[in-house]
Design an enzyme around this catalytic site. Sequence first.
Site, PDB file in Angstrom:
ATOM      1  N   TYR A   1       6.646 -10.321 -23.414  1.00 64.91           N
ATOM      2  CA  TYR A   1       5.622 -11.583 -23.817  1.00 64.91           C
ATOM      3  C   TYR A   1       4.375 -10.649 -24.083  1.00 64.91           C
ATOM      4  O   TYR A   1       3.828 -11.035 -25.343  1.00 64.91           O
ATOM      5  CB  TYR A   1       5.455 -12.091 -22.647  1.00 64.91           C
ATOM      6  CG  TYR A   1       4.319 -13.402 -22.707  1.00 64.91           C
ATOM      7  CD1 TYR A   1       4.701 -14.327 -23.367  1.00 64.91           C
ATOM      8  CD2 TYR A   1       3.116 -13.172 -22.126  1.00 64.91           C
ATOM      9  CE1 TYR A   1       3.729 -15.491 -23.654  1.00 64.91           C
ATOM     10  CE2 TYR A   1       2.190 -14.141 -22.429  1.00 64.91           C
ATOM     11  CZ  TYR A   1       2.562 -15.511 -23.136  1.00 64.91           C
ATOM     12  OH  TYR A   1       1.644 -16.329 -23.204  1.00 64.91           O
TER      13      TYR A   1
ATOM     14  N   SER B   1      -2.717 -14.157 -26.094  1.00 62.31           N
ATOM     15  CA  SER B   1      -2.692 -14.344 -24.544  1.00 62.31           C
ATOM     16  C   SER B   1      -3.568 -12.981 -24.091  1.00 62.31           C
ATOM     17  O   SER B   1      -3.698 -12.060 -24.645  1.00 62.31           O
ATOM     18  CB  SER B   1      -1.545 -14.186 -23.998  1.00 62.31           C
ATOM     19  OG  SER B   1      -1.578 -13.712 -22.629  1.00 62.31           O
TER      20      SER B   1
END
Length: 249
Positions: free
Chosen positions: A156, A143
Site C-alpha cells: 500500500y 496517503s
Amino acid sequence: MEGMLKGKRIVITGAARGLGYHFAEAIAKAGACAVMCDILETELAVGASTLREQGLNVEVQVIDLADPHSVEAAFNAIGALGSIDGLVNNAAMATGVGGKTMMEYDIDLWDRVMQVNVRGTWLVSKAAVPLLANGGSIVNVASDTALWGAPRLMAYVASKGAVISMTRSMARELGERRIRVNAIAPGLTRVEATEYVPAERHQLYEQGRALPGAQHPDDVTGSVLWLLSSLSGFVTGQLLPVNGGFVFN
C-alpha cells in the site's frame, strides 16, 4: 463551501463508502454534480440514494479499476452525458493488506494492490482527460504512509508513493491542456473503511499529531474542494499532506 463548485461535474472513484462517499457529498453540497463511481454496486446505489434524498445532484457509474475494459466502458457512459470539470482518484485497495511484513507478502497480493492503486489511477486519469474539454482539476488521493514509511503495509505504501510521483509527471504532461493535477496525503481517518485498523495504529496517529486527536472526513474534504475549485487555479504538481501534522512535507 456552498456554491464553490456550482455548475461543475466531478467524477469521484471509490465513492460508495469511506472518504470517497464524503468527498462526493461535499462536492455535491458545493453545487456540483457528483459522479459517484465504485465497484461496490449495492453500496454505491445506497449512497447515491442517501445524497439524492438531501436534494443533491449525483450520478452513478459502476467501475472496476482492475479491468481496463470496465474503465473504458464507465467513461464512455460518463462522456455520453457530457464533459467533466474534475476527477478525484480516490479508489484504492487497502483493507486486508496491513499486518504483513515485506517478507510475508505474496506476489499475487502485491500485484493486486499495484493493479488497483497504481495502474487503476493511471487508467482512470487517461480515460478522464478527453472529457476535461475545458481544462479542469485532477486530485489524486495518496496517503501520508508514503511520507513516513508505515511498517507492515509495504504494498500500500509503495502504491501511494507511486501515486505521488505520477501526480508530478501528470501535471507536467497535462499542463498544456490547462488540466491541473495535485495530490493530497490524508492521515488515518476515522471512517468505516478503517475499522479494521488495529487500535494501536489509531493511537499512534492520534497522539503523534501536531494537532492531537482523531481525524474525521470533514478534516479532509475541504482540501479536495479547494483543489477542485478556481481558488487553486495556479496550483499544480503539488502534494498536500492533510494529517494534522503527523508528518510534515
